[in-house]
Design a protein around this motif. Structure first.
Motif, short mmCIF file in Angstrom:
data_model
loop_
_atom_site.label_atom_id
_atom_site.label_comp_id
_atom_site.label_asym_id
_atom_site.label_seq_id
_atom_site.Cartn_x
_atom_site.Cartn_y
_atom_site.Cartn_z
N LYS A 12 1.19 -1.93 0.09
CA LYS A 12 -0.38 0.38 0.39
C LYS A 12 0.98 1.14 -0.19
O LYS A 12 0.31 2.36 -0.35
CB LYS A 12 -1.30 -0.17 1.42
N GLN A 44 -1.12 -6.30 12.89
CA GLN A 44 -1.67 -5.36 13.13
C GLN A 44 -3.33 -6.28 13.04
O GLN A 44 -3.82 -5.80 11.89
CB GLN A 44 -1.77 -4.61 13.50
N GLU A 46 -6.72 -5.17 13.45
CA GLU A 46 -7.19 -4.71 13.87
C GLU A 46 -7.82 -3.45 11.98
O GLU A 46 -8.56 -3.73 11.88
CB GLU A 46 -7.68 -3.56 14.66
N SER A 47 -6.53 -3.48 11.54
CA SER A 47 -6.13 -2.35 10.73
C SER A 47 -5.33 -3.27 9.63
O SER A 47 -5.77 -3.30 8.13
CB SER A 47 -5.43 -1.47 10.92
N HIS A 48 -5.33 -4.22 9.83
CA HIS A 48 -5.02 -6.15 8.33
C HIS A 48 -3.30 -5.57 7.54
O HIS A 48 -3.42 -5.82 6.61
CB HIS A 48 -6.19 -5.84 7.55
N ILE A 49 -2.89 -4.52 8.29
CA ILE A 49 -1.92 -4.13 7.81
C ILE A 49 -0.07 -4.62 8.71
O ILE A 49 -0.31 -5.13 9.77
CB ILE A 49 -1.21 -2.37 8.31
N THR A 51 4.61 -3.98 8.91
CA THR A 51 5.36 -3.29 7.76
C THR A 51 6.38 -4.07 7.64
O THR A 51 7.02 -4.40 9.07
CB THR A 51 5.46 -1.98 8.81
N GLU A 75 -1.35 -4.79 3.55
CA GLU A 75 -2.26 -4.67 4.00
C GLU A 75 -2.40 -6.25 3.14
O GLU A 75 -2.60 -7.29 2.43
CB GLU A 75 -2.99 -4.18 2.72
N ASP A 77 -5.39 -9.82 3.17
CA ASP A 77 -6.77 -10.00 3.24
C ASP A 77 -7.22 -11.17 3.52
O ASP A 77 -6.29 -12.75 3.70
CB ASP A 77 -7.33 -10.02 1.62
#
Length: 141
Positions: A12, A44, A46-49, A51, A75, A77
Motif C-alpha cells: 500500500k 496488526q 484490527e487494520s490488517h497491516i 510493515t 495490507e 486480506d
C-alpha cells in the motif's frame, strides 16, 4: 496474465526511512560488500497491516559509509491468507517486493554523492510451479 487475480497481500505504501552517506576519504573504494537486513512489525489484526523494512549498509569501506532503509506497508486480506504464515511471508517474500525500491534509493544516493553509483545485484526469485497430477485410473471389475 490476468491482473484480476490479485495476491492476498498488497503493498500500500513505500516509505524511505533512512538515506545516509558519509565521505571518509578520497581513497579508491575497491570491492564493496553490502549488508542486507530485514525486519517487520507485528501484524496488526484490527487494520490488517504489517510493515516490513529492508535495510542495506556499507561500513567496511575506507572511502565512505552508506545506509539506506525502506519500509513497505502491506495490507493482508485475512479471508484469503492464513495469518499463521504472516511472519514467514514477511521474512521471505516481502524482501523481494521491496528490493527494487531499496536498489533505486542506494543507486540514487551514491550517484548524487559523487561516488561510483552502487547497484544492488539482481536476485533470483524462487519460483513455484503447479504440477497437475494425472487422474487416478479406476479399474472396473
Amino acid at each position: 496474465m490476468s491482473l484480476s487475480n490479485k495476491h492476498a497481500i498488497q503493498l500500500k505504501k513505500v516509505i524511505v526511512r533512512e538515506l545516509a552517506f558519509k565521505k571518509l576519504s578520497n581513497k579508491e573504494c575497491g570491492d564493496i560488500s553490502v549488508k542486507l537486513n530485514v525486519g517487520h512489525s507485528p501484524f496488526q489484526p484490527e487494520s490488517h497491516i504489517i510493515t516490513v523494512s529492508l535495510k542495506c549498509g556499507i561500513d567496511e569501506n575506507p572511502s565512505f559509509s552508506v545506509n539506506v532503509e525502506v519500509s513497505g506497508v502491506f495490507e493482508v486480506d485475512t479471508d484469503h491468507f492464513d495469518i499463521a504464515f504472516i511472519n514467514e511471508w514477511a521474512q521471505k517474500n516481502a524482501p523481494y517486493i521491496l528490493h527494487p525500491y531499496l536498489r533505486e534509493q542506494l543507486y540514487s544516493l551514491t550517484m548524487h554523492a559523487g561516488v561510483e553509483p552502487l547497484l544492488l545485484p539482481l536476485v533470483q526469485v524462487p519460483t513455484t510451479r503447479e504440477t497437475v497430477k494425472p487422474p487416478k485410473k479406476t479399474i472396473k471389475k
